[in-house]
Write a protein that holds these residues in place. Structure first.
Motif, PDB file in Angstrom:
ATOM      1  N   ARG B  38       0.881  -0.871   0.067  1.00 19.95           N
ATOM      2  CA  ARG B  38       0.205   0.014   0.067  1.00 19.95           C
ATOM      3  C   ARG B  38       1.153   1.131  -0.123  1.00 19.95           C
ATOM      4  N   THR B  40       1.251   5.366   0.105  1.00 20.00           N
ATOM      5  CA  THR B  40       0.631   6.608   0.414  1.00 20.00           C
ATOM      6  C   THR B  40       1.640   7.776   0.425  1.00 20.00           C
ATOM      7  N   THR B  45      -2.424  10.185   2.096  1.00 20.23           N
ATOM      8  CA  THR B  45      -3.290  10.248   0.884  1.00 20.23           C
ATOM      9  C   THR B  45      -2.760   8.939   0.069  1.00 20.23           C
ATOM     10  N   ALA B  48      -2.851   6.849  -5.719  1.00 20.45           N
ATOM     11  CA  ALA B  48      -3.690   6.065  -6.460  1.00 20.45           C
ATOM     12  C   ALA B  48      -3.302   6.045  -8.044  1.00 20.45           C
ATOM     13  N   GLN B  49      -3.526   5.019  -8.697  1.00 25.09           N
ATOM     14  CA  GLN B  49      -3.104   4.943 -10.105  1.00 25.09           C
ATOM     15  C   GLN B  49      -1.528   5.144 -10.190  1.00 25.09           C
ATOM     16  N   THR B  69      -1.113   0.904  -9.221  1.00 18.74           N
ATOM     17  CA  THR B  69      -1.767   0.879  -7.922  1.00 18.74           C
ATOM     18  C   THR B  69      -3.344   1.009  -8.231  1.00 18.74           C
ATOM     19  N   ASP B  70      -4.168   0.656  -7.329  1.00 24.34           N
ATOM     20  CA  ASP B  70      -5.626   0.764  -7.339  1.00 24.34           C
ATOM     21  C   ASP B  70      -6.001   2.157  -6.679  1.00 24.34           C
ATOM     22  N   GLU B  71      -7.222   2.343  -6.582  1.00 24.62           N
ATOM     23  CA  GLU B  71      -7.510   3.966  -6.049  1.00 24.62           C
ATOM     24  C   GLU B  71      -7.236   3.917  -4.434  1.00 24.62           C
ATOM     25  N   LYS B  72      -6.841   2.929  -3.944  1.00 28.15           N
ATOM     26  CA  LYS B  72      -6.418   2.795  -2.632  1.00 28.15           C
ATOM     27  C   LYS B  72      -4.856   3.019  -2.391  1.00 28.15           C
ATOM     28  N   GLN B  93       4.841   8.335  -8.774  1.00 23.53           N
ATOM     29  CA  GLN B  93       3.928   9.257  -9.198  1.00 23.53           C
ATOM     30  C   GLN B  93       4.140  10.618  -9.209  1.00 23.53           C
TER      31      GLN B  93
END
Lengths: 277, 165
Positions: B38, B40, B45, B48-49, B69-72, B93
């Motif tokens: 995961r 963040t 935040t 995502a993507q 990554t997904d929206e989470k 990102q």
């Protein structure tokens, strides 16, 4: 018997002195022999912002003639399992290579727009994965403007019909402790008789913001921009040292600038922990 | 043609055509231990993507798997259970990025504990010494003890003699 003892002790002492002196100037470990060594390059990168110029968050076109920084005590480390700088911890490593000891001044704006990062030094080093890097920002030996500074920026800022020639000195001695380089490729993996690279990256958009990003983007929210500095210019000239900036910027802008300078150092896109020695 | 002959002819044709149906789909299933990461930002935040790249211990410079990554901010992959070692996952990102090293043995995380993060600065004063230098330093120490022992174990009469001289 006593004479022999003194003689033996003298010979041993001389041997130790010779060996001790022989290690000066070579602080790097050489425990595995030449066949398991390669060359580790240290490069500095001011990114496109510095070489090509850019538009600040408040619409000033910035072009640099010179972006001087002084770095020292640069060390590359091999850390089993990687190093997480966000944890604000110290590096534990069994192989650490001191690449630069004394302060060395580098102009990040040198070279063409598409130039490669600047090679500072290349050292023999044991093979392995150099996945952590630390360095200090030290005072520059330069008298262009009064006072001590660790970063010196010289260039032009243009907006509409106004053009300002600026020389700015920022003074913030800082130590960066970083993990692995994060970018398009992986860096730092050194094979025997090969060359690998470790990179210090400096994000100057953190100070001035990015005109191409949204106003509410984090990069612009935290950046000072150029307008607060332009407001301090006398006609078309701006020459300010760190003390001048502290006295003339608002406390909020000065704090923002201080934070932005601290956040300059990266390894590619990877963040670093920051301390002020 | 008789009806039964027509049916036989159609039936044979159908049997003959069946192997040419190359667009058939086949789904199998099995069970594997997946790794979920995961990502963040500092403020929590989710990234995502974001671009996610996985490197196998066998070749740490060539991506073993790429994805998003997904929206989470989550990304899932199943490592090759035959390849044990540190599997590295990089997430990037918009000019931000990080990389994490996950120790995996036979497809499972080697330790349930989080990686050691309280580390100690290594660069001690003698970390740069070669083995020869260390041996010489040790020899000097030992020789110092021997010298001291010999000094105190000397014959007192010889000492007096030397004083008289």
């Amino acid at each position: 018997m006593r004479l022999n003892l003194i003689k033996s002790n003298t010979i041993l002492l001389i041997s130790l002195l010779v060996v001790g002196c022989s290690r000066q100037g070579n602080t790097n470990p050489d425990v595995e022999g030449v066949e398991s060594q390669g060359s580790l390059s240290l490069v500095a990168n001011g990114e496109d912002f510095v070489r090509e110029g850019f538009v600040t968050k408040d619409g000033w076109q910035i072009n640099f003639e010179r972006v001087d920084i002084a770095v020292g005590e640069v060390t590359a480390y091999q850390v089993e399992g990687g190093f997480n700088p966000e944890a604000k911890s110290q590096i534990k490593s069994e192989t650490a290579i001191r690449l630069v000891q004394e302060a060395q001044t580098i102009n990040l704006a040198q070279g063409e727009e598409d130039a490669d990062p600047i090679v500072i030094t290349q050292s023999k080093a044991p093979k392995g994965f150099y996945n952590a890097l630390s360095w200090k920002m030290l005072p520059i030996t330069d008298q262009s403007i009064a006072g001590s500074h660790t970063i010196l920026l010289e260039g032009t800022a243009t907006k509409a019909k106004r053009k300002i020639n600026f020389v700015l000195g920022f003074n913030q001695p800082t130590k960066y402790v970083c993990g692995e380089f994060v970018g398009d490729s992986r860096k730092g993996l050194l094979q025997p008789n090969d060359i690998a690279e470790v990179e210090m990256t400096f994000h100057f958009d953190h100070i001035f913001g990015d005109g191409e990003a949204d106003a509410d983007d984090e990069i612009n929210q935290n950046a000072v921009g150029f307008q607060p500095l332009a407001d301090l210019a006398t006609s078309d000239t701006l020459e300010l040292g760190w003390q001048d900036l502290e006295q003339n910027l608002s406390p909020e802008e000065y704090q923002k600038l201080t934070n932005a300078i601290a956040g300059l150092g990266h390894v590619g896109e990877g963040h670093c922990s920051v301390t002020h020695p | 043609m008789k009806n039964w002959q027509v049916l036989l002819w159609l039936g044979l044709n159908c049997m003959a055509v069946q192997p040419a149906l190359a667009h058939g789909a086949k789904i199998e299933y099995g069970q594997a231990a997946a790794i979920i990461i995961r990502a963040t930002y500092d403020d929590g935040t989710p990234m995502a993507q974001a671009q996610a790249v996985v490197y196998s211990p066998e070749d740490p410079t060539t991506p073993w798997l790429k994805g998003m990554t997904d929206e989470k901010g989550e990304f899932t992959f199943v490592p090759n259970k035959d390849v044990s070692g540190n599997w590295d996952v990089k997430v990037r990102q918009s000019g931000h990025g990080s990389i994490i090293s996950i120790p995996i043995t036979e497809g499972l995380i080697a330790s349930e504990e989080k990686p050691e993060i309280d580390r100690v600065e290594l660069l001690s004063s003698n970390s740069d010494l070669t083995p020869l230098q260390k041996i010489l330093m040790a020899a000097a120490g030992i020789w110092g003890f021997i010298g001291t022992a010999l000094f105190f174990s000397r014959n007192p009469s010889s000492h007096q003699k030397s004083v008289r001289q």
